[in-house]
Design a protein around this motif. Sequence first.
Motif, PDB file in Angstrom:
ATOM      1  N   ARG A 113       0.832  -1.206   0.000  1.00 36.64           N
ATOM      2  CA  ARG A 113       0.000   0.000   0.000  1.00 36.64           C
ATOM      3  C   ARG A 113       0.867   1.256   0.000  1.00 36.64           C
ATOM      4  O   ARG A 113       0.633   2.195  -0.765  1.00 36.64           O
ATOM      5  CB  ARG A 113      -0.923   0.016   1.225  1.00 36.64           C
ATOM      6  N   ASN A 114       1.879   1.260   0.831  1.00 38.67           N
ATOM      7  CA  ASN A 114       2.720   2.445   0.969  1.00 38.67           C
ATOM      8  C   ASN A 114       3.689   2.630  -0.189  1.00 38.67           C
ATOM      9  O   ASN A 114       4.251   3.712  -0.372  1.00 38.67           O
ATOM     10  CB  ASN A 114       3.494   2.392   2.285  1.00 38.67           C
ATOM     11  N   ALA A 115       3.908   1.577  -0.969  1.00 40.46           N
ATOM     12  CA  ALA A 115       4.792   1.685  -2.133  1.00 40.46           C
ATOM     13  C   ALA A 115       4.094   2.364  -3.308  1.00 40.46           C
ATOM     14  O   ALA A 115       4.748   2.767  -4.269  1.00 40.46           O
ATOM     15  CB  ALA A 115       5.275   0.302  -2.560  1.00 40.46           C
ATOM     16  N   CYS A 116       2.770   2.492  -3.225  1.00 46.30           N
ATOM     17  CA  CYS A 116       1.999   3.127  -4.293  1.00 46.30           C
ATOM     18  C   CYS A 116       1.832   4.626  -4.022  1.00 46.30           C
ATOM     19  O   CYS A 116       1.908   5.077  -2.883  1.00 46.30           O
ATOM     20  CB  CYS A 116       0.615   2.488  -4.394  1.00 46.30           C
ATOM     21  N   ASP A 117       1.590   5.393  -5.075  1.00 47.31           N
ATOM     22  CA  ASP A 117       1.256   6.805  -4.887  1.00 47.31           C
ATOM     23  C   ASP A 117      -0.128   6.937  -4.272  1.00 47.31           C
ATOM     24  O   ASP A 117      -0.381   7.829  -3.463  1.00 47.31           O
ATOM     25  CB  ASP A 117       1.279   7.543  -6.230  1.00 47.31           C
ATOM     26  N   GLN A 118      -1.020   6.064  -4.681  1.00 43.46           N
ATOM     27  CA  GLN A 118      -2.379   6.050  -4.159  1.00 43.46           C
ATOM     28  C   GLN A 118      -2.862   4.614  -4.140  1.00 43.46           C
ATOM     29  O   GLN A 118      -2.648   3.863  -5.094  1.00 43.46           O
ATOM     30  CB  GLN A 118      -3.302   6.902  -5.028  1.00 43.46           C
ATOM     31  N   PHE A 119      -3.504   4.225  -3.036  1.00 43.84           N
ATOM     32  CA  PHE A 119      -4.015   2.860  -2.921  1.00 43.84           C
ATOM     33  C   PHE A 119      -5.488   2.922  -2.555  1.00 43.84           C
ATOM     34  O   PHE A 119      -5.874   3.617  -1.609  1.00 43.84           O
ATOM     35  CB  PHE A 119      -3.250   2.061  -1.868  1.00 43.84           C
ATOM     36  N   THR A 120      -6.317   2.180  -3.306  1.00 45.22           N
ATOM     37  CA  THR A 120      -7.766   2.189  -3.092  1.00 45.22           C
ATOM     38  C   THR A 120      -8.247   0.799  -2.699  1.00 45.22           C
ATOM     39  O   THR A 120      -7.926  -0.188  -3.369  1.00 45.22           O
ATOM     40  CB  THR A 120      -8.497   2.636  -4.375  1.00 45.22           C
ATOM     41  N   TYR A 121      -9.001   0.735  -1.625  1.00 47.55           N
ATOM     42  CA  TYR A 121      -9.568  -0.541  -1.188  1.00 47.55           C
ATOM     43  C   TYR A 121     -10.755  -0.905  -2.069  1.00 47.55           C
ATOM     44  O   TYR A 121     -11.614  -0.067  -2.372  1.00 47.55           O
ATOM     45  CB  TYR A 121     -10.009  -0.453   0.272  1.00 47.55           C
ATOM     46  N   LEU A 122     -10.834  -2.166  -2.454  1.00 48.46           N
ATOM     47  CA  LEU A 122     -11.873  -2.616  -3.376  1.00 48.46           C
ATOM     48  C   LEU A 122     -13.269  -2.459  -2.793  1.00 48.46           C
ATOM     49  O   LEU A 122     -14.229  -2.215  -3.531  1.00 48.46           O
ATOM     50  CB  LEU A 122     -11.633  -4.083  -3.751  1.00 48.46           C
ATOM     51  N   ASP A 123     -13.405  -2.579  -1.480  1.00 48.14           N
ATOM     52  CA  ASP A 123     -14.742  -2.512  -0.895  1.00 48.14           C
ATOM     53  C   ASP A 123     -15.329  -1.104  -0.898  1.00 48.14           C
ATOM     54  O   ASP A 123     -16.503  -0.917  -0.576  1.00 48.14           O
ATOM     55  CB  ASP A 123     -14.744  -3.084   0.526  1.00 48.14           C
ATOM     56  N   LEU A 124     -14.527  -0.107  -1.284  1.00 50.05           N
ATOM     57  CA  LEU A 124     -15.026   1.254  -1.366  1.00 50.05           C
ATOM     58  C   LEU A 124     -15.565   1.583  -2.757  1.00 50.05           C
ATOM     59  O   LEU A 124     -16.130   2.649  -2.975  1.00 50.05           O
ATOM     60  CB  LEU A 124     -13.911   2.261  -1.018  1.00 50.05           C
ATOM     61  N   LEU A 125     -15.393   0.649  -3.681  1.00 52.44           N
ATOM     62  CA  LEU A 125     -15.807   0.884  -5.057  1.00 52.44           C
ATOM     63  C   LEU A 125     -17.171   0.282  -5.335  1.00 52.44           C
ATOM     64  O   LEU A 125     -17.708  -0.480  -4.547  1.00 52.44           O
ATOM     65  CB  LEU A 125     -14.768   0.292  -6.016  1.00 52.44           C
ATOM     66  N   ALA A 126     -17.729   0.612  -6.500  1.00 50.03           N
ATOM     67  CA  ALA A 126     -19.052   0.140  -6.872  1.00 50.03           C
ATOM     68  C   ALA A 126     -19.073  -1.365  -7.017  1.00 50.03           C
ATOM     69  O   ALA A 126     -18.112  -1.965  -7.484  1.00 50.03           O
ATOM     70  CB  ALA A 126     -19.488   0.795  -8.190  1.00 50.03           C
ATOM     71  N   GLU A 127     -20.170  -1.966  -6.637  1.00 57.09           N
ATOM     72  CA  GLU A 127     -20.374  -3.390  -6.867  1.00 57.09           C
ATOM     73  C   GLU A 127     -20.845  -3.564  -8.305  1.00 57.09           C
ATOM     74  O   GLU A 127     -21.881  -3.018  -8.683  1.00 57.09           O
ATOM     75  CB  GLU A 127     -21.440  -3.936  -5.910  1.00 57.09           C
ATOM     76  N   PRO A 128     -20.117  -4.294  -9.128  1.00 54.43           N
ATOM     77  CA  PRO A 128     -20.465  -4.378 -10.544  1.00 54.43           C
ATOM     78  C   PRO A 128     -21.409  -5.513 -10.912  1.00 54.43           C
ATOM     79  O   PRO A 128     -21.585  -5.816 -12.073  1.00 54.43           O
ATOM     80  CB  PRO A 128     -19.103  -4.625 -11.185  1.00 54.43           C
ATOM     81  N   ASP A 129     -22.039  -6.138  -9.918  1.00 53.53           N
ATOM     82  CA  ASP A 129     -22.856  -7.302 -10.241  1.00 53.53           C
ATOM     83  C   ASP A 129     -24.311  -6.961 -10.523  1.00 53.53           C
ATOM     84  O   ASP A 129     -25.139  -7.840 -10.667  1.00 53.53           O
ATOM     85  CB  ASP A 129     -22.767  -8.352  -9.125  1.00 53.53           C
ATOM     86  N   THR A 130     -24.632  -5.655 -10.585  1.00 55.50           N
ATOM     87  CA  THR A 130     -25.971  -5.245 -10.961  1.00 55.50           C
ATOM     88  C   THR A 130     -25.875  -4.145 -11.992  1.00 55.50           C
ATOM     89  O   THR A 130     -24.879  -3.431 -12.079  1.00 55.50           O
ATOM     90  CB  THR A 130     -26.762  -4.709  -9.748  1.00 55.50           C
ATOM     91  N   GLU A 131     -26.944  -3.977 -12.776  1.00 58.00           N
ATOM     92  CA  GLU A 131     -26.921  -2.964 -13.831  1.00 58.00           C
ATOM     93  C   GLU A 131     -26.902  -1.559 -13.262  1.00 58.00           C
ATOM     94  O   GLU A 131     -26.436  -0.616 -13.893  1.00 58.00           O
ATOM     95  CB  GLU A 131     -28.135  -3.139 -14.756  1.00 58.00           C
ATOM     96  N   THR A 132     -27.438  -1.388 -12.068  1.00 59.67           N
ATOM     97  CA  THR A 132     -27.475  -0.062 -11.450  1.00 59.67           C
ATOM     98  C   THR A 132     -26.511  -0.050 -10.265  1.00 59.67           C
ATOM     99  O   THR A 132     -26.864   0.322  -9.159  1.00 59.67           O
ATOM    100  CB  THR A 132     -28.892   0.278 -10.967  1.00 59.67           C
TER     101      THR A 132
END
Length: 245
Positions: free
Chosen positions: A132-151
């Motif tokens: 995480r610290n080796a990256c300029d920016q690190f994003t946790y997957l659980d903060l992103l949209a769930e792609p398993d629905t159309e909306t």
Amino acid sequence: MAKSADLLAVLIDADNVSSARIGAVLGEIAQYGTASVKRVYGDWTTSNLSGWKAAASEHVIQPIQQFANTTGKNATDSALIIDAMDLLYTGRFDAFCIVSSDSDLTRLASRIREAGVTVHGFGERKTPPAFRNACDQFTYLDLLAEPDTETAVPTVRERTPTKQLRADTKLVAGLRASTYAASGEDGWANLGAIGALMRKHQPDFDSRDWGYAKLSDLVRATELFEVAPRPGGGVQVRDRKAAAA
């Protein structure tokens, strides 16, 4: 935020990331530029990557086959690292997006940054601090949209109330230090500069972790800062304690 003209290389470790998350990841990556290279690495002869086959086809991601020739060794990481270095040497890319929760890619992220190229990391909460610290920016997957629905919508966390935000000494100290570092003689600082400084010292900093979609909302919620429109556009911030001094 990166300019839309920026070229990105997206490299995905299929062994460490669920295919159900990739739509959300690519949606986030689109904010940083154009993903001109998208590759996902794994042993496609195994049944555990069956979900990735459909996801790679849907999102036009090139699957890279890497046989697990021996046990106890991560051949997928090795293939990803070799390709990343080949792409880096072309000098074409403004940033690399590494999608993995594996600490074995820590040195790769550091090496890319040594070349002056930005690294955006994406992974699960279990991702070791070293990567995480080796990256300029690190994003946790659980903060992103769930792609398993159309909306699909981003995962919405309950907003942390003001009292708890103020009790978060790491958050408050970071915001105050970043505001001070970015401020002019009048004490006002550009919100964008504050966010950049926060991520510089804490790559996984994300206002969504506290339930706020925007950094400005998080800063306002602490009630420790003045937040106002910036002349010429944007948002500016000033520490109330500094303003009262």
